[in-house]
Design an enzyme around this catalytic site. Structure first.
Site, PDB file in Angstrom:
ATOM      1  N   ALA A  85       0.782  -1.446  -0.056  1.00  0.00           N
ATOM      2  CA  ALA A  85      -0.170  -0.095  -0.043  1.00  0.00           C
ATOM      3  C   ALA A  85       0.862   1.218  -0.077  1.00  0.00           C
ATOM      4  CB  ALA A  85      -1.094   0.133   1.229  1.00  0.00           C
ATOM      5  N   THR A  86       1.843   1.330   0.582  1.00  0.00           N
ATOM      6  CA  THR A  86       2.867   2.371   0.637  1.00  0.00           C
ATOM      7  C   THR A  86       3.144   2.739  -0.834  1.00  0.00           C
ATOM      8  OG1 THR A  86       3.787   1.873   2.711  1.00  0.00           O
ATOM      9  CG2 THR A  86       5.392   3.355   1.339  1.00  0.00           C
ATOM     10  N   ASN A 169      -5.482   3.449  10.649  1.00  0.00           N
ATOM     11  CA  ASN A 169      -4.876   2.163  11.159  1.00  0.00           C
ATOM     12  C   ASN A 169      -4.617   2.228  12.727  1.00  0.00           C
ATOM     13  OD1 ASN A 169      -3.457   4.306   9.741  1.00  0.00           O
ATOM     14  ND2 ASN A 169      -1.493   3.383  10.825  1.00  0.00           N
ATOM     15  N   GLN A 197      -6.839  -0.923   5.661  1.00  0.00           N
ATOM     16  CA  GLN A 197      -7.224  -1.334   6.564  1.00  0.00           C
ATOM     17  C   GLN A 197      -9.013  -1.691   6.712  1.00  0.00           C
ATOM     18  OE1 GLN A 197      -5.799  -2.229   9.554  1.00  0.00           O
ATOM     19  NE2 GLN A 197      -3.914  -1.172   9.468  1.00  0.00           N
ATOM     20  N   SER A 217      -3.106  -3.770   0.538  1.00  0.00           N
ATOM     21  CA  SER A 217      -2.149  -4.592   0.878  1.00  0.00           C
ATOM     22  C   SER A 217      -2.423  -6.043   1.247  1.00  0.00           C
ATOM     23  CB  SER A 217      -1.420  -3.779   1.898  1.00  0.00           C
ATOM     24  OG  SER A 217      -0.002  -4.475   2.103  1.00  0.00           O
ATOM     25  N   GLY A 218      -1.498  -6.808   0.874  1.00  0.00           N
ATOM     26  CA  GLY A 218      -1.674  -8.334   1.134  1.00  0.00           C
ATOM     27  C   GLY A 218      -1.629  -8.737   2.620  1.00  0.00           C
ATOM     28  N   HIS A 219      -0.578  -8.206   3.438  1.00  0.00           N
ATOM     29  CA  HIS A 219      -0.246  -8.603   4.669  1.00  0.00           C
ATOM     30  C   HIS A 219      -1.217  -8.272   5.702  1.00  0.00           C
ATOM     31  CE1 HIS A 219       1.998  -5.111   6.479  1.00  0.00           C
ATOM     32  NE2 HIS A 219       2.053  -4.619   5.476  1.00  0.00           N
ATOM     33  N   THR A 258       9.524  -7.763 -13.165  1.00  0.00           N
ATOM     34  CA  THR A 258       8.985  -9.208 -13.051  1.00  0.00           C
ATOM     35  C   THR A 258       8.107  -9.160 -12.010  1.00  0.00           C
ATOM     36  OG1 THR A 258      10.938  -9.915 -14.325  1.00  0.00           O
ATOM     37  CG2 THR A 258       9.654 -11.280 -13.259  1.00  0.00           C
ATOM     38  N   CYS A 344       6.264   4.982  16.646  1.00  0.00           N
ATOM     39  CA  CYS A 344       7.311   4.882  17.518  1.00  0.00           C
ATOM     40  C   CYS A 344       8.353   4.646  16.254  1.00  0.00           C
ATOM     41  CB  CYS A 344       7.563   3.649  18.234  1.00  0.00           C
ATOM     42  SG  CYS A 344       9.021   3.275  18.959  1.00  0.00           S
TER      43      CYS A 344
END
Ligand code: PMP
Length: 398
Positions: A85-86, A169, A197, A217-219, A258, A344
């Site tokens: 996502a970034t 988030n 999110q 995003s996938g994670h 790729t 942080c």
């Protein structure tokens, strides 16, 4: 020593109960199983059009593109895979700026966003300012939501982009994205949302909800890290942004390089799972979150919930425990993996711009925790976490 074993051991020892699903989610073992052959026998390059290895990889990528599109309510051709996502957020902003400047170099540009966006939007927008784009970072209300009327008042004749986070988030508040997208459409302004999110947590339909550009995003949805996508609307209006990376012409020339086939296969599998289970998972987690919030209130009478009480992510609780500084509390929670409410970075604590944005004092922000649950969180784990929290708080006060 076996690196994997030592990593597994330290994870188990340090965080018996994982409650940081907003940060990342474990990879679903079934998703991993589906990805595995693409590291091994199906190792082909999807751009190799002359043999079966290439075709197999290309077919897998196309299947994943359809699975993703089916989940977010778009056409497969509107999905471009990214590293996450970034990257998608940065690309949406800079890809649009360069396209608009190419088309009309003299045109002044004004973008609208909020002051509680993820850093990948905040910092990209600041960089856009340095490139001469006028950017308004609108304040949110005390519940962390952007108000449509407020946005309407900020629109200028040269406003070309609005970008708002869908689900925050840090504090979990849900923004009124369909209403904001409608306003943007009425005023002929491109509409981007950071839906990292939101996808997999609440219903998302890019086409019907009038979204022009959308990152995710996938994670965060039980898939692998290092993969995500940017949705780019192809009609009504057709959105055109400049390529992110130039090279071999992959992804219709928009993002050369790729493709990461195993990760893309994983993202597709997560989306297929989402189509079938979103509703039930959302209901189950909302109930679990509410029950845990009730227990927290019962245990700590002065605890405060940050963000919207009901229009919030099913997985997120962001709470302030007055007098309990999280930098002192968290080291006492060795068996629970939760996050501080403050950003942080490189080991130094600074007040979270999101908590500041909803009006918390630096002292309140320092006493804030983010607890986020997910697919594998159990009642037993939450019970364990609450007991650990009680002990840690009592330890602080002695
Ligand atoms: N936007 C939001 C709202 C997020 O929560 C995150 C992940 N913390 C990102 C963007 C960045 O996503 P990625 O890790 O895929 O780059």
């Amino acid at each position: 020593m076996d690196l994997q074993l030592s990593a597994e051991k330290s994870i188990k020892a340090a965080a018996a109960v994982y409650l940081d699903y907003n940060a990342t989610t474990p990879l679903d073992p079934e998703v991993y199983r589906l990805m595995e052959p693409y590291f091994k026998e199906y190792f082909g390059n999807p751009s190799s059009a002359s043999h079966q290895w290439g075709w197999n990889a290309e077919n897998a990528v196309q299947k994943a593109r359809m699975q993703v599109a089916g989940f977010i309510g778009s056409k497969a051709s509107e999905i471009t895979f990214t590293s996450g996502a970034t990257e998608a957020n940065n690309w949406a902003i800079f890809g649009l700026i360069t396209k608009l400047r190419e088309t009309n170099p003299q045109e002044p540009l004004h973008f609208i966003t909020s002051n509680v966006e993820h850093s990948s939007i905040m910092k990209a927008m600041m960089a856009a300012q340095k490139m001469g784009v006028e950017v308004d970072f609108l304040p949110v209300n005390s519940l962390g939501q952007i108000e449509v009327e407020h946005v309407a008042r900020a629109i200028k004749p040269h406003t070309r982009l609005m970008s708002f986070i869908w689900v925050n988030n840090e504090i979990g508040s849900i923004n009124p994205i369909p209403e904001l997208a409608k306003l943007a459409k009425e005023k002929n302004i491109y509409f981007h949302t950071d839906a990292t999110q939101a996808v997999g947590k609440i219903p998302v339909h890019a086409t019907n909800m009038g979204i022009d550009l959308m990152s995710f995003s996938g994670h965060k949805i039980y898939g692998p890290k290092g993969v995500g996508a940017l949705y780019i609307r192809s009609a009504n209006p057709k959105v055109e942004i400049n390529p992110l990376i130039y090279g071999g012409g992959q992804e219709k020339g928009l993002r050369s390089g790729t493709l990461n086939v195993p990760a893309i296969v994983g993202l597709g599998a997560c989306c297929e799972y989402g189509v079938k289970h979103l509703e039930t998972e959302n209901a189950r987690l909302t109930e679990m979150r509410e029950a845990f919030w009730n227990r927290l209130q019962f245990t700590f009478s002065d605890i405060r919930l940050n963000g919207h009480p009901s229009e919030r992510s099913p997985i997120n609780l962001n709470v302030t425990l007055p007098g309990c500084r999280s930098e002192e509390l968290i080291p006492r929670l060795k068996k629970v993996g939760i996050s501080t409410g403050s950003a942080c970075s490189s080991g130094s604590m600074s007040m979270s711009h999101v908590l500041k944005g909803i009006g918390l004092t630096p002292e309140q922000a320092a006493c804030t925790l983010r607890i986020s649950i997910g697919r594998w969180t159990t009642e037993e784990e939450l019970h364990q976490a609450l007991e650990a929290l009680k002990t840690a708080v009592a330890g602080l006060n002695t």
